[in-house]
Write an enzyme that holds these catalytic residues in place. Structure first.
Site, PDB file in Angstrom:
ATOM      1  N   ALA A  64       0.821  -1.209   0.000  1.00 36.86           N
ATOM      2  CA  ALA A  64       0.000   0.000   0.000  1.00 36.86           C
ATOM      3  C   ALA A  64       0.855   1.258   0.000  1.00 36.86           C
ATOM      4  O   ALA A  64       1.970   1.275   0.519  1.00 36.86           O
ATOM      5  CB  ALA A  64      -0.918   0.008   1.225  1.00 36.86           C
ATOM      6  N   GLY A 110      -0.024  -5.523   0.295  1.00 38.04           N
ATOM      7  CA  GLY A 110      -1.080  -5.547  -0.693  1.00 38.04           C
ATOM      8  C   GLY A 110      -0.697  -6.240  -1.980  1.00 38.04           C
ATOM      9  O   GLY A 110      -1.548  -6.808  -2.676  1.00 38.04           O
ATOM     10  N   GLU A 113      -1.352  -9.730  -1.383  1.00 40.50           N
ATOM     11  CA  GLU A 113      -2.802  -9.932  -1.340  1.00 40.50           C
ATOM     12  C   GLU A 113      -3.397  -9.951  -2.744  1.00 40.50           C
ATOM     13  O   GLU A 113      -4.313 -10.730  -3.032  1.00 40.50           O
ATOM     14  CB  GLU A 113      -3.441  -8.845  -0.477  1.00 40.50           C
ATOM     15  N   GLU A 135       2.740  -6.115   7.881  1.00 41.40           N
ATOM     16  CA  GLU A 135       1.957  -4.995   8.411  1.00 41.40           C
ATOM     17  C   GLU A 135       1.942  -4.902   9.930  1.00 41.40           C
ATOM     18  O   GLU A 135       1.807  -3.809  10.485  1.00 41.40           O
ATOM     19  CB  GLU A 135       0.501  -5.082   7.905  1.00 41.40           C
TER      20      GLU A 135
END
Length: 290
Positions: A64, A110, A113, A135
């Site tokens: 992110a 991310g 993900e 994270e």
């Protein structure tokens, strides 16, 4: 400037992510918007597969854009940022053809993900490849389905150990065998891609990922917590409550559908990301990157 190039050849769509003026690709609001627009167009096509790859050497997606989570954002701002990513990943999982992530570098947060939202994953021979979600060190949890998709792929206890430790899969620490479809030479993905597109199990794989895990697939919680003690003991004291919330989220979410688990993940992410602990750690991380 466009960050994604879309090509169509022999019925296969390839989306190449290469953000201009960036050393690595990062999942910003603008990138999510662009990816969502491409997937919307792809959904109108008759194609036999969708490939997602990076145009940057040694990097798939770095995660992110933390600048969008810094500066004491409101809960609404954080939720909007996270929900946009979820909408795109759900688009990806609803395409009427198989999807393949070609990873030849780091896929973190991310980025990992996004790869998990694809039906198949191929790994190139770059020594820089790794898959991880660090994270927790920032006082938050994965926000784009990582707490729910990973345990459905590798098992609950293995997923929790990775999420708590932040340790990545890499060439010296490979993920479970069925999580990666193949390992190939960098720049020579084509035959492995074709092998994935010839497989007939992609719909079954999606259905299994969407469904709750059975109770028989749950580990013994007492044994699991005992095994996790060493990992928890290595954490900063400030992070332990976040880790315990993450453990609960993973276990309860896996007893629900994927979307229900992700909805609960979002609630916890928004709560954590707006707290002082996360804001301080995100600010410190960004300062180190200057």
């Amino acid at each position: 400037m466009s960050a994604i190039t879309r090509t169509l050849e022999a019925g296969v769509v390839t989306l190449t992510i290469d953000q201009p003026d960036q050393k690595v690709n990062i999942l910003s609001t603008s990138l999510w918007k662009e990816l969502g627009s491409h997937l919307e167009e792809v959904g109108k096509l008759e194609c036999r597969g969708v490939i997602i790859q990076s145009g940057k050497s040694g990097n798939f997606l770095a995660g992110a854009d933390l600048k969008e989570l810094s500066g004491e954002p409101s809960a609404t701002d954080v939720r909007n940022f996270i929900d946009r990513g979820h909408r795109v990943l759900f688009q990806l999982e609803e395409l009427s053809c198989p999807t393949v992530a070609c990873i030849d570098g780091a896929a973190l947060g991310g980025g990992f993900e996004l790869a998990m939202a694809c039906d198949y994953r191929l790994i190139g021979s770059s020594p820089k490849w790794k898959l991880g979600m660090p994270e927790l060190n920032l006082g938050v949890i994965p926000g784009w389905g990582g707490t729910q998709r990973l345990p459905r792929y590798v098992g609950i206890e293995e997923a929790i150990m990775r999420l708590i430790s932040g340790e990545s899969y890499d060439p010296q620490d490979l993920p479970p065998e069925d999580f990666i479809s193949d390992y190939v030479e960098s720049g020579d993905f084509q035959s492995a891609i074709e092998a994935c597109l010839q497989r007939t199990d992609w719909q079954q794989r999606r259905a299994a990922k969407q469904a709750p895990l059975s109770k028989e697939e749950l580990p013994d919680l007492d044994d699991m917590l005992e095994n996790l003690q060493e990992s928890l003991a290595e954490l900063d004291q400030q992070i332990i409550p976040v880790a315990l919330s993450l453990i609960s989220l993973v276990v309860t979410g896996c007893l629900s559908s994927l979307r229900e688990g992700i909805a609960n993940e979002t609630e916890l992410f928004v709560e954590l990301a707006t707290q002082p602990l996360a804001q301080q750690r995100i600010a410190a991380f960004l300062n180190r990157k200057k």
